[in-house]
Every structure is written in structure tokens, then in C-alpha cells.
Design a protein around this motif. Structure first.
Motif, short mmCIF file in Angstrom:
data_model
loop_
_atom_site.label_atom_id
_atom_site.label_comp_id
_atom_site.label_asym_id
_atom_site.label_seq_id
_atom_site.Cartn_x
_atom_site.Cartn_y
_atom_site.Cartn_z
N LEU A 55 -62.26 44.67 -14.88
CA LEU A 55 -62.83 43.61 -15.73
C LEU A 55 -61.74 42.76 -16.36
O LEU A 55 -61.86 41.53 -16.44
N LEU A 56 -60.67 43.41 -16.77
CA LEU A 56 -59.55 42.67 -17.37
C LEU A 56 -58.93 41.71 -16.36
O LEU A 56 -58.66 40.54 -16.68
N LYS A 57 -58.73 42.15 -15.14
CA LYS A 57 -58.17 41.28 -14.09
C LYS A 57 -59.10 40.11 -13.82
O LYS A 57 -58.64 38.97 -13.63
N GLN A 58 -60.41 40.38 -13.81
CA GLN A 58 -61.38 39.30 -13.59
C GLN A 58 -61.31 38.27 -14.70
O GLN A 58 -61.35 37.06 -14.45
N ASN A 64 -57.09 31.90 -15.97
CA ASN A 64 -56.12 31.15 -15.17
C ASN A 64 -56.77 30.02 -14.40
O ASN A 64 -56.19 28.94 -14.26
N SER A 65 -58.00 30.27 -13.92
CA SER A 65 -58.69 29.19 -13.18
C SER A 65 -59.07 28.06 -14.13
O SER A 65 -59.04 26.89 -13.77
N TYR A 66 -59.42 28.38 -15.38
CA TYR A 66 -59.74 27.33 -16.37
C TYR A 66 -58.48 26.55 -16.76
O TYR A 66 -58.53 25.36 -16.99
N LYS A 67 -57.33 27.22 -16.79
CA LYS A 67 -56.07 26.56 -17.14
C LYS A 67 -55.68 25.56 -16.06
O LYS A 67 -55.10 24.53 -16.37
#
Length: 69
Positions: A55-58, A64-67
Motif C-alpha cells: 500500500l505504501l508503494k502504491q 509521484n504520478s501527481y508530481k
């Protein structure tokens, strides 16, 4: 009376011997059960840690995708 006392002592010794055997069996069973329970707890803890890491990796990937956007 001596015969009765001898018989009573014999029965008492037999009863004590049975109780000692029962105690040993019960103690062994409790010990085995405790070991099995601990093993299950360890497995569940590992699964929980793995799930948490996933869950943490997700969440990190989401951030990161939002950044990048």
C-alpha cells in the motif's frame, strides 16, 4: 484397619500417578498450542507488513504520478 489403610494408600498412589500423567499431557498440549499460535501470529504479522509495504508503494507511485502532471 491396616488392610483398609493399605488399600486406601494404594488407591491414593494410583490417583496421584494418573494426575501426574494428566498434568504432563495437558502441559505438553498447552506448550504445543502456544507454539502453533505464535507461528500463526508471526505469519499474520509478515502478511500485514507485506500488505502495508504494498500500500505504501502504491501511494508513493500515486504521489509521484501527481508530481509529474
Amino acid at each position: 484397619m491396616n488392610v483398609q489403610l493399605t488399600n486406601d494408600m494404594s488407591q491414593l498412589k494410583t490417583a496421584v500417578s494418573r494426575l501426574q500423567q494428566d498434568h504432563h499431557v495437558i502441559s505438553s498440549s498447552v506448550g504445543n498450542s502456544a507454539q502453533k499460535t505464535n507461528a500463526k501470529i508471526e505469519k499474520l504479522t509478515e502478511l500485514q507488513n507485506t500488505h502495508y509495504e504494498t500500500l505504501l508503494k502504491q501511494e508513493i507511485q500515486k504521489v509521484n504520478s501527481y508530481k509529474k502532471k
